[in-house]
Design a protein around this motif. Structure first.
Motif, PDB file in Angstrom:
ATOM      1  N   THR A 226      23.665  17.809  -1.136  1.00 36.73           N
ATOM      2  CA  THR A 226      24.527  16.726  -0.661  1.00 36.73           C
ATOM      3  C   THR A 226      24.207  16.374   0.785  1.00 36.73           C
ATOM      4  OG1 THR A 226      26.287  17.429  -2.162  1.00 36.73           O
ATOM      5  CG2 THR A 226      26.927  16.021  -0.319  1.00 36.73           C
ATOM      6  N   ASP A 227      23.980  17.392   1.612  1.00 33.55           N
ATOM      7  CA  ASP A 227      23.651  17.146   3.021  1.00 33.55           C
ATOM      8  C   ASP A 227      22.340  16.366   3.153  1.00 33.55           C
ATOM      9  OD1 ASP A 227      25.925  18.560   3.675  1.00 33.55           O
ATOM     10  OD2 ASP A 227      24.849  20.437   4.075  1.00 33.55           O
ATOM     11  N   VAL A 228      21.344  16.723   2.349  1.00 31.24           N
ATOM     12  CA  VAL A 228      20.056  16.024   2.405  1.00 31.24           C
ATOM     13  C   VAL A 228      20.228  14.562   1.993  1.00 31.24           C
ATOM     14  CG1 VAL A 228      17.752  15.890   1.367  1.00 31.24           C
ATOM     15  CG2 VAL A 228      18.683  18.099   2.066  1.00 31.24           C
ATOM     16  N   ARG A 229      21.005  14.333   0.956  1.00 32.75           N
ATOM     17  CA  ARG A 229      21.236  12.955   0.516  1.00 32.75           C
ATOM     18  C   ARG A 229      21.903  12.134   1.617  1.00 32.75           C
ATOM     19  NH1 ARG A 229      23.678  14.122  -3.688  1.00 32.75           N
ATOM     20  NH2 ARG A 229      25.848  13.961  -3.047  1.00 32.75           N
ATOM     21  N   GLU A 230      22.904  12.700   2.262  1.00 31.06           N
ATOM     22  CA  GLU A 230      23.585  11.968   3.326  1.00 31.06           C
ATOM     23  C   GLU A 230      22.653  11.713   4.507  1.00 31.06           C
ATOM     24  OE1 GLU A 230      26.957  14.388   4.144  1.00 31.06           O
ATOM     25  OE2 GLU A 230      28.094  13.691   2.374  1.00 31.06           O
ATOM     26  N   TYR A 231      21.741  12.637   4.787  1.00 31.97           N
ATOM     27  CA  TYR A 231      20.775  12.446   5.875  1.00 31.97           C
ATOM     28  C   TYR A 231      19.840  11.277   5.557  1.00 31.97           C
ATOM     29  CZ  TYR A 231      16.816  13.363   8.983  1.00 31.97           C
ATOM     30  OH  TYR A 231      15.807  13.233   9.912  1.00 31.97           O
ATOM     31  N   ILE A 232      19.331  11.224   4.322  1.00 29.05           N
ATOM     32  CA  ILE A 232      18.411  10.150   3.939  1.00 29.05           C
ATOM     33  C   ILE A 232      19.115   8.794   3.985  1.00 29.05           C
ATOM     34  CG2 ILE A 232      17.006   9.250   2.044  1.00 29.05           C
ATOM     35  CD1 ILE A 232      16.570  12.187   1.190  1.00 29.05           C
ATOM     36  N   VAL A 233      20.325   8.749   3.491  1.00 28.27           N
ATOM     37  CA  VAL A 233      21.095   7.501   3.524  1.00 28.27           C
ATOM     38  C   VAL A 233      21.287   7.035   4.965  1.00 28.27           C
ATOM     39  CG1 VAL A 233      23.365   6.503   3.087  1.00 28.27           C
ATOM     40  CG2 VAL A 233      22.248   7.859   1.306  1.00 28.27           C
ATOM     41  N   ALA A 234      21.595   7.969   5.863  1.00 29.45           N
ATOM     42  CA  ALA A 234      21.788   7.609   7.262  1.00 29.45           C
ATOM     43  C   ALA A 234      20.502   7.080   7.880  1.00 29.45           C
ATOM     44  CB  ALA A 234      22.296   8.825   8.042  1.00 29.45           C
ATOM     45  N   ARG A 235      19.363   7.688   7.563  1.00 25.82           N
ATOM     46  CA  ARG A 235      18.084   7.213   8.111  1.00 25.82           C
ATOM     47  C   ARG A 235      17.767   5.802   7.626  1.00 25.82           C
ATOM     48  NH1 ARG A 235      15.892   9.822  12.344  1.00 25.82           N
ATOM     49  NH2 ARG A 235      13.877   8.962  11.702  1.00 25.82           N
ATOM     50  N   LEU A 236      18.035   5.524   6.373  1.00 25.72           N
ATOM     51  CA  LEU A 236      17.764   4.180   5.852  1.00 25.72           C
ATOM     52  C   LEU A 236      18.679   3.149   6.513  1.00 25.72           C
ATOM     53  CD1 LEU A 236      17.261   5.024   2.067  1.00 25.72           C
ATOM     54  CD2 LEU A 236      15.502   4.267   3.679  1.00 25.72           C
ATOM     55  N   ARG A 237      19.911   3.536   6.780  1.00 20.61           N
ATOM     56  CA  ARG A 237      20.822   2.613   7.476  1.00 20.61           C
ATOM     57  C   ARG A 237      20.334   2.340   8.893  1.00 20.61           C
ATOM     58  NH1 ARG A 237      26.307   5.367   5.103  1.00 20.61           N
ATOM     59  NH2 ARG A 237      26.445   4.111   3.185  1.00 20.61           N
ATOM     60  N   GLU A 238      19.767   3.358   9.533  1.00 21.99           N
ATOM     61  CA  GLU A 238      19.223   3.156  10.876  1.00 21.99           C
ATOM     62  C   GLU A 238      18.074   2.157  10.869  1.00 21.99           C
ATOM     63  OE1 GLU A 238      18.066   6.941  12.353  1.00 21.99           O
ATOM     64  OE2 GLU A 238      20.104   7.751  12.425  1.00 21.99           O
TER      65      GLU A 238
END
Length: 896
Positions: A143-155
């Motif tokens: 779950t943490d990895v998924r949230e990290y990837i989502v945040a990077r794409l939003r950036e």
């Protein structure tokens, strides 16, 4: 007889010789008179005994004519050199090194590179964040990895979405179901003619940290998208797909292909995978009719290595990646992977520290260049006839129509026949051809036998043997060099023996029959890979022709240079092929690897002929010494270290029915690697003396166990959503959740039992199918929903086993801390906790669950019980249910 005529001589009359002169010459002169003393000294006096007269011996019968020995072939004219042989070997070694596919790896790029460039340093920083710990599907780290990837794409200015889906894989009586969460985002094009899909997966395999597989793919996509966004917008749409559940059976890719509306927009797929943690970036798979996309790969000039034989090999292997799903859906594309450092594949030490940054740079640059090229192309037609393609050092990617394969083979056969004519005319003999073929066959068989023997003998030095997924041993390079040295020894020694009776071109022509036959075979059976023998065979026959032209000192040097030049095609094709055969199949295929090495050496025989200078024994002896030295260095490097840890096993099992808790270790003999056994005993606090069957837990057979202290484990959560009887059958819908956060729930049904699973998360099992083992992976949304069917009045007959792949959360991390030279044995399902709840112990709760169901109706043919519809969550009253309906068969005790 000779045809040479003597000149006419003058007659006696012309020379003035008379008859008297002739008589005086023909009659002997008068003998001088001897004194008595002289006669006695010579034994001619009357007192000397007279010798008996000699009798003539009968004539001997004539001897039968001796069979003519084949003339020893003349050595090529010109003085032998003391340096030509060693220089030849040095040139071959350097050329082989330069032909390696590893030479295509680019240098890593620093984090301060221009924004439009791909930087492996920037990508590596993201990999460190992703691969800090194991993150299989369903784990908190996942779950943490998924949230990290989502945040990077939003950036990056994108609007990422999470696609949640349930996917089922039906494998006879074993069913796997997963709740998956794919990450998708889209970059709109300016005038799109189709969409380019960039794909990688973010789930890890079991307890692997997954820095390479497939953290490398994920961060390659993220960094490539960042660089793409820093430049001009593409003409075509770019879809980013970071899939879940690849390690469970390509489940995330299936969910996108089957359910996501963007799938219909995809024209080309670029997928990035890893089967190791280093090595060159290989483009190893395409879609059908791939001519257009391969030419796009050539034009993009990517820093990788490819060869169309990879497509032929991969099509025949059982392996699959996410790209396989899109290929089956008739999508065109390219699949990239690296297979070096395969010993870390799916291991707990697949960490950023073990990931090659050069490989990461190669992946990323390839992805970025291709996305830019395809982003500007017309994607209206991406299919065209297949082509033959291969990477050559210094020349890059060579592409030509696949229809040329058969004509090139015809040319190869014609050249072999043309070379045979001068070979036979130049003192060559058919026995020499047969001898050459025999030398090649015996060399290949002997080297293959060495490989077979090594694989029978070496495991005793390697405690990791059998515990690795991608290779036989941690470091296998020394053993590959051992095989190469052995192959060179057999080839040069046997060839040197054959040169005592036969000319070099004769032997070479016969030896080349093996690779010649191989080229014909590939042409028929695997035409996309035929060129890997076609061009080397052609080069070898041309080099053999050069040997025939050696006549004097000047041409001798020219012949030497020509033979060295003609080794380039042989090495350029076969060094990377041999290298990748080893990396893909590991040293377990040592016997096959030995044969392939000798085939390459046979194609080098025209150059190996020069190793007979200054004498014929130095090269075989040096090869034998080299093989022995490499073998010794490989064995010396076999001892466990932090870089090559030995496997150790520790797991935990708890049966709620009996209250028995057990520590579990592998079934290996404790003397195989005593430090691993000692560590397991110390951390379990008890000796592993008993071997126990843990089939009820779905654990590998043959494990050894030790008694553990039963802990306080939170019970499984089970709600009865509906329970009804219709047409003489009982229908139940259950909602289940693991209170300990298990990544996998396993439901086990006895084959002879009455309870039948109908559907999981509304995914119906095939009609008539009877599943005995059902796995659910992932975090359920909001719970795992089971639809059961059983006879009226019967009880639920189902055991549930929770598999927790981060057992430190339940038992304490100290139990699984190891010294640096030990690592979990993933083949023995190490580092997990298993909790079994038999049917009799299922804590069934009637009433609304404390969560909102996404769907509250029942599966087809079932109906919600009206008795449950009005019960509040805090109500203590439940419908009256017979006790027999909450009981089932006695659970199978783990001590049985």
């Amino acid at each position: 007889m000779t045809d040479f005529k003597l000149p006419d001589l003058p007659s006696d009359d012309e020379l003035g010789i008379t008859g008297e002169d002739r008589e005086s010459r023909e009659s002997p002169p008068d003998a001088p008179e001897l004194t008595p003393e002289e006669q006695r000294a010579l034994g001619l006096d009357d007192q000397a005994p007279s010798k008996p007269p000699r009798t003539k011996k009968p004539p001997r019968p004539p001897k039968p004519p001796k069979a003519k020995k084949p003339p020893r072939p003349p050595e090529p004219s010109g003085p032998r050199s003391r340096w030509r042989g060693p220089v030849t070997l040095l040139v071959l070694a350097v050329a082989a090194f330069l032909s390696s596919s590893y030479r295509t790896l680019p240098s890593p790029v620093a984090a301060n590179a221009p924004d439009t460039a791909f930087s492996s340093a920037r990508a590596m920083s993201m990999d460190v964040a992703i691969a800090g710990e194991a993150h299989p599907t369903g784990s908190p780290a996942h779950t943490d990895v998924r949230e990290y990837i989502v945040a990077r794409l939003r950036e990056l200015g994108l609007d990422p979405q999470v696609q949640t889906a349930t996917v089922m894989l039906d494998r006879d009586t074993h069913v796997r179901v997963a709740t998956l969460r794919n990450i998708v985002a889209r970059i709109p094009g300016t005038q799109s003619t189709g969409a380019i899909l960039l794909a990688a997966h973010y789930d890890g395999a079991g307890i692997a940290h997954a820095a390479a597989d497939d953290g490398a793919g994920v961060v390659s996509v993220l960094e490539a998208v960042r660089a793409l966004r820093a430049g001009a917008p593409p003409r075509n749409d770019v879809i980013v797909l970071i899939t879940d559940g690849d390690e469970l059976g390509l489940m995330g890719a299936k969910a996108f292909a089957d359910e996501h509306p963007w799938m219909s927009d995809v024209s080309v797929v670029l997928n990035v995978e890893m089967r190791g943690s280093g090595g060159p970036s290989l483009m190893f798979q395409t879609g059908a009719q791939s001519g257009w996309i391969v030419r796009q790969l050539k034009d993009a000039d990517v820093p990788g290595w490819t060869n169309s034989i990879l497509y032929e090999v991969y099509e025949r292997m059982p392996n699959d990646t996410d790209f396989s799903v899109f290929k089956e859906a008739s999508k065109q594309g390219l699949n990239f992977a690296a297979v070096g450092r395969a010993s870390v594949y799916h291991q707990a030490y697949d960490t950023p520290a073990n990931l090659s940054e050069a490989t990461l740079q190669a992946h990323g640059v390839s992805l970025l260049k291709l996305t830019r090229a395809l982003g500007a192309a017309d994607l209206g037609q991406v299919d065209s006839p297949d082509v033959t393609y291969f990477t050559l050092p210094g020349l890059g990617l060579i592409v030509y129509p696949a229809g040329l394969v058969f004509p090139i083979t015809a040319w190869m056969l014609l050249l072999a026949a043309l070379v045979l004519v001068p070979v036979l005319r130049g003192a060559g003999r058919w026995p020499g051809l047969v001898a050459g073929f025999g030398i090649g066959a015996v060399s290949a068989a002997a080297t293959g036998a060495v490989g077979f023997g090594l694989m029978r003998w070496l495991p005793r030095f390697h405690p990791e043997y059998g515990a690795l997924v991608g290779s036989a041993f941690h470091h296998e390079g020394w053993y590959v060099l051992t095989l190469a040295g052995a192959g060179l020894f057999f080839t040069t020694a046997l060839f040197g023996i054959g040169r005592r009776w036969f000319m070099a071109p004769t032997l070479i022509w016969g030896a080349l029959l093996l690779p010649l036959a191989g080229g014909v075979f590939l042409t028929v059976k695997a035409p996309a890979g035929a060129m890997d023998l076609q061009w080397p065979v052609i080069a070898a026959y041309l080099a053999a022709t050069a040997l025939l032209l050696i006549a004097g000192p000047r041409t001798r040097t020219i012949g030497w240079i020509v033979s060295l030049i003609l080794t380039i095609p042989v090495l350029a094709f076969l060094v990377p092929i041999t290298e990748l055969l080893w990396l893909a199949m590991s040293f377990s295929a040592a016997m096959v690897l030995g044969v392939v090495i000798v085939v390459a050496l046979l194609l080098l025989l025209p150059a190996l002929e020069w190793l007979r200078e200054p004498n014929g024994w130095w090269a075989p002896l040096l090869s034998l010494a080299f093989a022995g030295a490499c073998l010794g260095l490989g064995i010396r490097a076999a001892a466990p270290t932090p870089d090559r840890p030995a496997p150790s096993t520790l797991a935990w099992a708890y049966d709620r029915a009996t209250g028995e808790a057990l520590w579990v270790t592998d079934g290996k003999d404790s003397t195989e690697y005593e430090p691993a056994a000692a560590w397991a005993t110390a951390h379990a606090g008890a000796s592993f003396t008993a071997t126990r069957s843990l089939d009820a837990f779905g654990y590998r057979p043959g494990a050894r166990v030790a008694t553990a202290t039963p802990p306080d484990v939170a019970p499984l959560e089970v709600w009865v959503i509906s329970d009804s009887v219709a047409n003489g059958a009982r229908h139940m819908r259950l909602a289940l959740r693991s209170a300990i956060g298990a990544e996998m729930l396993q439901f086990r049904f006895p084959p002879e039992g009455a309870t039948r699973l109908v559907a999981v998360n509304d995914k119906a099992l095939p009609v008539g199918e009877r599943a005995t083992v059902v796995e659910h992976w992932g975090v359920p949304d909001p719970a795992v929903m089971l639809d059961l069917e059983l006879p009226e009045g019967a009880a639920v007959d189902m055991d549930v086993v929770e598999h927790l792949l981060h057992p430190g959360a339940l038992l304490g991390a100290d139990h699984f801390q190891r010294p640096p030279d030990l690592a979990p044995d993933v083949t023995w399902q190490s580092d997990r906790a298993m909790v079994r709840t038999p049917a009799a112990s299922l804590p069934l709760q009637y009433g609304p669950p404390p969560f909102t169901l996404l769907r509250t109706d029942t599966a087809p043919g079932m109906m919600i019980s009206p008795d449950l519809s009005d019960i509040n969550a805090d109500s203590t009253s439940v419908p009256a249910v017979p006790d027999t309906m909450l009981t089932a068969r006695e659970g199978v005790s783990i001590s049985g």
